[in-house]
Design a protein around this motif. Structure first.
Motif, short mmCIF file in Angstrom:
data_model
loop_
_atom_site.label_atom_id
_atom_site.label_comp_id
_atom_site.label_asym_id
_atom_site.label_seq_id
_atom_site.Cartn_x
_atom_site.Cartn_y
_atom_site.Cartn_z
N PHE A 886 0.84 -1.20 0.00
CA PHE A 886 0.00 0.00 0.00
C PHE A 886 0.87 1.25 0.00
O PHE A 886 1.90 1.31 0.69
N LEU A 887 0.43 2.24 -0.75
CA LEU A 887 1.18 3.49 -0.87
C LEU A 887 1.14 4.26 0.44
O LEU A 887 0.07 4.48 1.02
N VAL A 888 2.33 4.69 0.90
CA VAL A 888 2.44 5.45 2.15
C VAL A 888 2.79 6.91 1.88
O VAL A 888 2.14 7.81 2.39
N LEU A 889 3.82 7.16 1.06
CA LEU A 889 4.21 8.52 0.71
C LEU A 889 4.66 8.55 -0.74
O LEU A 889 5.17 7.55 -1.27
N SER A 890 4.50 9.70 -1.37
CA SER A 890 4.91 9.87 -2.76
C SER A 890 5.40 11.29 -2.96
O SER A 890 4.95 12.23 -2.30
N ASN A 891 6.33 11.45 -3.90
CA ASN A 891 6.78 12.80 -4.24
C ASN A 891 5.87 13.44 -5.28
O ASN A 891 6.12 14.58 -5.71
N GLN A 892 4.83 12.73 -5.70
CA GLN A 892 3.87 13.25 -6.66
C GLN A 892 2.65 13.78 -5.92
O GLN A 892 1.91 13.03 -5.30
N ASN A 893 2.46 15.09 -5.99
CA ASN A 893 1.34 15.69 -5.25
C ASN A 893 -0.01 15.10 -5.65
O ASN A 893 -0.90 14.95 -4.82
N HIS A 894 -0.15 14.75 -6.93
CA HIS A 894 -1.44 14.24 -7.38
C HIS A 894 -1.71 12.83 -6.85
O HIS A 894 -2.82 12.32 -7.01
N GLN A 895 -0.71 12.21 -6.24
CA GLN A 895 -0.91 10.86 -5.68
C GLN A 895 -1.25 10.89 -4.20
O GLN A 895 -1.44 9.84 -3.60
N TRP A 896 -1.31 12.08 -3.60
CA TRP A 896 -1.61 12.13 -2.16
C TRP A 896 -2.98 11.55 -1.86
O TRP A 896 -3.19 10.96 -0.80
N ASP A 897 -3.91 11.76 -2.78
CA ASP A 897 -5.25 11.23 -2.53
C ASP A 897 -5.31 9.73 -2.74
O ASP A 897 -6.34 9.10 -2.52
N GLN A 898 -4.18 9.14 -3.17
CA GLN A 898 -4.14 7.69 -3.37
C GLN A 898 -3.34 6.99 -2.27
O GLN A 898 -3.14 5.77 -2.34
N VAL A 899 -2.88 7.72 -1.30
CA VAL A 899 -2.20 7.11 -0.16
C VAL A 899 -3.16 6.13 0.52
O VAL A 899 -4.32 6.46 0.78
N GLY A 900 -2.69 4.93 0.80
CA GLY A 900 -3.53 3.89 1.37
C GLY A 900 -4.07 2.92 0.35
O GLY A 900 -4.60 1.88 0.70
N ARG A 901 -3.92 3.25 -0.94
CA ARG A 901 -4.35 2.33 -1.99
C ARG A 901 -3.28 1.29 -2.26
O ARG A 901 -2.09 1.52 -2.06
N PHE A 902 -3.74 0.14 -2.75
CA PHE A 902 -2.79 -0.87 -3.20
C PHE A 902 -2.01 -0.27 -4.37
O PHE A 902 -2.59 0.32 -5.29
N PHE A 903 -0.69 -0.43 -4.34
CA PHE A 903 0.15 0.32 -5.28
C PHE A 903 -0.10 -0.07 -6.73
O PHE A 903 0.16 0.72 -7.64
N SER A 904 -0.62 -1.26 -6.97
CA SER A 904 -0.93 -1.66 -8.34
C SER A 904 -2.00 -0.76 -8.95
O SER A 904 -2.06 -0.59 -10.16
N GLU A 905 -2.85 -0.17 -8.12
CA GLU A 905 -3.87 0.75 -8.62
C GLU A 905 -3.27 2.11 -8.95
O GLU A 905 -3.87 2.90 -9.66
N VAL A 906 -2.08 2.37 -8.41
CA VAL A 906 -1.40 3.64 -8.65
C VAL A 906 -0.44 3.50 -9.83
O VAL A 906 -0.41 4.34 -10.73
N ASP A 907 0.35 2.43 -9.82
CA ASP A 907 1.33 2.18 -10.89
C ASP A 907 1.43 0.66 -11.08
O ASP A 907 2.29 0.00 -10.48
N ALA A 908 0.55 0.13 -11.91
CA ALA A 908 0.49 -1.32 -12.09
C ALA A 908 1.79 -1.87 -12.65
O ALA A 908 2.25 -2.95 -12.26
#
Length: 1147
Positions: A886-908
């Motif tokens: 699961f995503l915890v932190l990212s340097n991409q501001n647009h991914q902040w709302d995806q924190v807590g998602r399974f990372f495959s949904e962010v970058d498969a």
């Protein structure tokens, strides 16, 4: 979905890549990768920048590790809390959990509890047999002669269309007053018993009235049993005639639709009424079995399957010229819920064609029963044949397979209305110790598919005292609302003789049962001394759990037992299979194993060490186990010192109690207390603020040594209140949380305290106030170092929508104490990070700047610099992913709302590469306790389903009128009006139970956890012209993976997506294997089990002369003509009076 071995997005792995034999096919390592990487490290989109070197990424990782460790050392207060415990050493003692002693004591307590129920059962069974023996049969008994409380009377009186309102009840039905009783979760009357009679049995029949007459005497025995043991719950006598008499009296839980409850179909009755069965059902599907008859057969088979329990084995086959199984099962299989559902679905696909070949059907059945290479019941053996009739007696088959010993009973069922000679069917049953039944219409199905149990009960009755053994059932849902129970059963025999010197009666009168609520058994187990991850469990001879923290069925059907296998309650492995087998065999044992456990929120998998200890529970079919983590060998027990206990003042006057009061929260932090049963008079509440208020009010009245309170829980709570307050005083109060971008700091303890500082942070605190039920708490105990827990995506708000609040990330760690060489973990501490602020800090720590105030390094066209996560965030993706993926932190501001998602949904693409390079391992399991929304009905017509309406040609055909089919149609419609949709509706729907809204299903769960790779290395995601470089590095002392990767340059890098979400499926086979375990394959690998220790399937004195009868209702031409006209004209038929199945037993 399955992950392809090589896709556009597959990564070329670095060191530590998984061997192909250990999982799905992975790409081969590139031997020249170290030589090829340096030229590739230049980023195509930025001439002045190159992809960061490995040592650079490692340097960033160390900075991240140091920052996390520094914050936790300053604010977590682990070391300070250790000192606080040592400073307060005089306030507690360290106690030891001795597994062998613990498990033996609990097993003994459970044995004593059940033994008291056994004694009550024996008194009831003996009394019932004597009462019936002394009873004088009355041929002329009338309804008005009998006075009893009809449990369904109140519901029937409220229903103007009920049976008693239509014909006017002649029985003298008592009207009772009831009082609420929390033990029964119901209103009860302790002065009377209640009687329930199935809807399809006529209350006024001579058999039923005589049954009511003699069972009335049981009332005094029920009452005396309760006087001896006030903890007794439902005491029930289930009669073989269908009458249920239970104590104490309570109104029947009337369903919204028709009441199909019949005690003879309850799991406890079936188990008590006969020994285990090996059954083969064969169904005639020759061309003569036309539409209505075939439907009756299908329904009959389904009803027959419902008379089987998990101790039984069954197969179903259809036959015409040849015989073949109706399902994928090629041999006898256990009659569990899932296998029976496979049969029921398969039976609906039977099609009539060809000619009748009894020989083929019986030879197939005998071959099935003679197969000794499979697991089976090895007790009663029987063949159940459903047919519309035939001339062949297949005597040669019986001579070959069954005579002269006749070890297989044959039951034959003549189905539908026809003119065939039934003599051959009667002969088959009589010649093979079976019984012949007729099923002319729907109304005869339920009665005649269960009365074979009377025949199987004969050897039990003739065995006498030897067969009078108490059996304990699987877990099932109580029909009267008690919840999950087990039942002790004891058969009741007919001791009468037909006349002087005549043979002994061989009929079973019924089964006596006494319920034990699972909650009453759980109370005998240690609750809080085992720690958050220790627990007690128990299993039966089938390997099904009686007790287990994971036994949580989301939906229950009172018609079926709750059967959760121990290996499905936990994550299965070879060690647990060995433990399960040893427990089933009744052995003692102890074993320490390394195993996988699923987190409480079912998002994570942890590899842990556990100690399993087990012993049998004597005089039962159960075995008890204890599971302890090594760190739970010891626990703290508060000792509030002599001077405190000598103060006979309310607990609220104790020193540390003031820190529980809301008035102290502003300065000392908010306190949540675990909703435990500290005192008997404490009112429970799901609202923790209200529960705390109730607790404080009660503490104003009770003293520290009050007998109504659990001193262990109460004293430990107060001890931990003071301990955590000192943490506030020594550490938290003087620190500025904003300096380190912290939203909160917190501590949770075994004693039930969760303290959150500052007080305002409690407004956004969503963790469970019971630490033992909080995922962060349990995972912190099982994992060394700092455990990050991002917010669950379902409750996450987009940063742009945040106003004054922000999203927080929990970081927690266990506090380990070492006191006199004894190690334990009594608490967990942590911080809550401000997501936005830490995302910015993350960029700086993974950059070429040493701190936030330092200006960013600029690179010109003539100089080359390494990219970093701050300056080059348009080209470089930097993320922290936890051990579950699961995503915890990212340097991409647009991914902040995806924190807590399974990372495959962010970058498969990148997640698949991490999996293929063994950074993650996948674990799939199945949840058999899930609930799914019901499927929409397939037939939406307004007319009653299953009713055949003749055509005009039929109406003009005189032969049709004179055929038996017309009469069968009349009965079908008549019963269809009463039972509505019998053929296609699930019985649960007819009973109006929750299953009409939800049904059991299988939920496939997939979790990921860290694999074997601990190294730091670069790899290439091979996408041709769109290849991506990435570097992955585990952060030491955390559950985080630091990943730096090029952002994808084109869409060609799309790859197969890993799934982490749950998938529902029916319990029956499904075309897509990903939706659930294929039941047809599972039965080829049956799990180890043992049947009951006793078997009564033969007695030399058994009289088999009573082997069948016929029954039919003569058709009325006038009624048929009227019915046909109504159908043709489309007029709604007037409801007919109910046709009742007469109980056929004269006892």
């Amino acid at each position: 979905m399955a992950v392809p071995a090589r896709t556009c997005g597959a990564a070329r792995p670095g060191p530590g890549a998984r061997h192909p034999a250990s999982g799905p096919a992975r790409p081969l390592s590139l031997l020249l990768l170290p030589l090829l990487l340096p030229p590739l490290l230049a980023a195509p989109g930025a001439s002045a920048y190159s992809f960061p070197q490995q040592h650079t990424v490692q340097h960033w990782a160390r900075r991240l590790e140091q920052e996390i460790d520094g914050v936790m050392r300053i604010f977590g207060g682990v070391q300070q809390l250790r000192e606080i415990y040592k400073d307060n050493r005089n306030l507690f003692e360290v106690q030891e959990n001795e597994p062998q002693k613990l498990v033996e004591k609990v097993a003994g307590d459970i044995e004593n509890l059940l033994d008291r129920k056994v004694q009550a059962l024996k008194r009831l069974a003996d009394a019932a047999e004597n009462f019936q023996k002394a009873h004088r049969w009355q041929d002329n008994i009338k309804e008005e002669d009998i006075v009893y409380y009809d449990a369904k009377a109140d519901a029937e009186l409220d229903d103007p269309e009920s049976e008693d309102m239509e014909r006017g009840s002649k029985a003298s039905t008592l009207r009772l007053d009831f009082v609420e009783d929390s033990n029964f979760k119901n209103k009860v009357n302790y002065s009377y018993t209640a009687v329930q009679i199935p809807t399809d049995i006529y209350k006024g029949s001579t058999v039923i009235l005589n049954e009511l007459n003699w069972t009335e005497a049981l009332e005094n025995v029920f009452t005396e049993n309760r006087r001896r043991d006030p903890t007794l719950l439902w005491q029930v006598f289930g009669s073989a005639t269908g009458v249920t008499r239970y104590y104490p009296a309570t109104p029947w839980r009337a369903p919204k639709k028709i009441d199909l409850y019949d005690v003879r179909r309850r799991p406890w009755y079936i188990q008590g009424a006969s020994s285990p069965k090996d059954m083969v059902i064969i169904v005639d599907v020759s061309g003569s079995v036309s539409g209505l008859t075939l439907k009756l057969m299908k329904t009959s088979v389904c009803e027959m399957l419902d008379t089987l329990s998990d101790d039984d084995y069954v197969n179903v086959a259809s036959f015409n010229e040849k015989a073949q199984p109706v399902s994928c099962f090629t041999h006898l299989v256990q009659a569990n819920v899932r296998n029976k559902k496979v049969f029921k679905e398969a039976v609906q696909g039977m099609v009539a064609k060809g000619t009748t070949g009894y020989k083929a059907g019986f030879e197939y059945a005998f071959d099935q029963l003679q197969n000794s290479n499979i697991t089976r019941a090895n007790c009663n053996k029987m063949i159940m044949m459903f047919t519309d009739g035939g001339e062949d007696r297949v005597q040669d088959v019986f001579e070959k397979y069954n005579w002269p010993n006749r070890t297989v009973r044959v039951f034959t069922f003549s189905v539908g209305q026809h003119n065939y000679d039934v003599t051959p069917l009667q002969w088959m049953a009589c010649a093979n110790k079976g019984y012949y039944f007729e099923i002319p219409s729907i109304g005869a199905i339920r009665i005649n598919t269960q009365e074979y149990l009377d025949v199987l009960g004969r050897p039990m009755v003739l065995a006498g005292k030897e067969a009078k053994q108490v059996q304990w059932t699987n877990v099932y849902e109580d029909a009267l609302g008690l919840g999950l129970v087990v039942t002790g059963t004891l058969p009741v025999f007919n001791l009468t003789q037909d006349g002087p010197g005549e043979k002994k009666n061989q009929l079973i009168l019924g089964v006596m049962g006494i319920d034990v609520a699972l909650n009453d058994i759980k109370r005998l187990t240690p609750n809080y001394t085992l720690g958050a991850n220790g627990y007690v469990f128990a299993i039966d001879l089938n390997g099904y759990v009686l007790l287990h923290p994971n036994l949580k069925p989301q939906t229950t059907n009172f018609r079926e037992p709750v059967t959760l296998d121990f290996l499905d309650a936990e994550l299965e492995d070879e060690n647990k299979e060995e433990i399960r087998r040893s427990m089933i065999d009744g052995y003692k044992g102890h074993k320490q194993i390394r195993t996988l456990v699923k987190s409480l929120d079912e998002r994570y998998i942890d590899e842990v060490l556990r100690n399993y200890t087990w012993v049998p529970i004597r005089s039962t079919n159960y075995s008890l186990g204890l599971v302890l983590p090594p760190y739970s060998t010891f626990y703290l027990q508060a000792n509030l010192s002599d001077q405190i206990l000598q103060v006979k003042l309310p607990i609220s006057k104790l020193k540390d109690f003031e820190f529980l009061l809301p008035s102290s929260f502003e300065s000392e932090g908010h306190v949540f207390i675990a909703p435990r049963e500290y005192c008997k008079d404490l009112n429970a509440s799901d609202n923790n603020t209200e529960f705390l208020k109730n607790f404080i009010e009660l503490m104003e009245k009770v003293t520290p040594d009050s007998k109504q309170c659990n001193n262990f829980l109460l004293h430990n709570l107060i001890l931990d209140t003071g301990i955590t307050q000192q943490l506030v005083e020594r550490v938290w109060r003087d620190q500025d949380l904003n300096t380190y971008s912290l939203l909160a700091v917190f501590a949770a303890t075994d004693g039930g305290i969760t303290r959150v500082f500052p007080n305002k942070a409690a407004e956004d605190w969503t963790e469970n106030p019971e630490p033992f039920n909080a995922s962060f708490y349990r995972r912190s105990l099982d994992n060394r170092g700092y455990v990050f827990k991002p917010p669950h995506q379902d409750v996450l708000l987009r940063p742009l929508e945040l106003e004054n609040d922000t999203v927080g990330i929990l970081v927690s760690t266990a506090v380990e104490l070492s006191l006199g060489g004894r190690t334990l973990r009594p608490a967990v501490v942590g911080v809550k990070l401000d997501l936005e602020a830490w995302a910015e800090k993350f960029k700086v720590l993974a950059s070429n700047r040493t701190h936030q105030d330092q200006p960013q390094k600029q690179c010109g066209p003539s100089s080359h610099c390494e990219m970093d996560c701050e300056v080059n965030n348009e080209d470089l993706l930097c993320v922290l992913i936890d051990d579950g993926g699961f995503l915890v932190l990212s340097n991409q501001n647009h991914q902040w709302d995806q924190v807590g998602r399974f990372f495959s949904e962010v970058d498969a693409n990148l997640m698949l590469a991490l999996y293929n390079n063994s950074f993650y391992t996948r674990k799939e399991s199945y949840d058999y306790q899930a609930a799914c929304a019901p499927q929409p009905p397939g037939n939406l017509g307004a007319a009653p389903r299953g009713v055949f309406v003749p055509t005009i040609a039929d109406f003009l055909n005189l032969a049709w009128w004179t055929s038996a089919a017309a009469w069968s149609l009349f009965q079908q419609l008549l019963y269809g009006l009463i039972y509505h949709s019998w053929f296609q509706a699930d019985p649960a729907e007819a009973e109006g139970s929750p299953e009409a809204r939800e049904s059991s299903c299988v939920m496939k769960q997939t979790q990921y956890y860290f694999g074997s790779v601990n190294a730091s290395y670069n790899a290439i995601i091979d996408c041709g012209n769109c290849s991506r470089l990435f570097h992955a590095q585990r952060l030491t002392n955390t559950n985080l993976l630091f990943v730096v990767a090029e952002k994808p340059l084109c869409s060609q890098c799309e790859a197969g997506r890993l799934l982490q979400k749950e998938t529902h499926s029916s319990l029956t086979p499904h075309p897509c294997p990903a939706d659930g375990p294929e039941q047809c394959e599972l039965v080829q690998r049956p799990r180890y089990r043992r049947g009951p220790h006793i078997c009564f399937d033969y007695n030399a004195t058994e009289d088999t002369s009573d082997c069948g009868r016929g029954a039919s209702f003569p058709p009325s031409l006038g009624v048929l003509v009227s019915l046909q006209l109504l159908l043709l004209l489309g007029l709604p038929p007037r409801p007919q009076p109910q046709v009742h199945a007469q109980a056929s037993r004269r006892l």
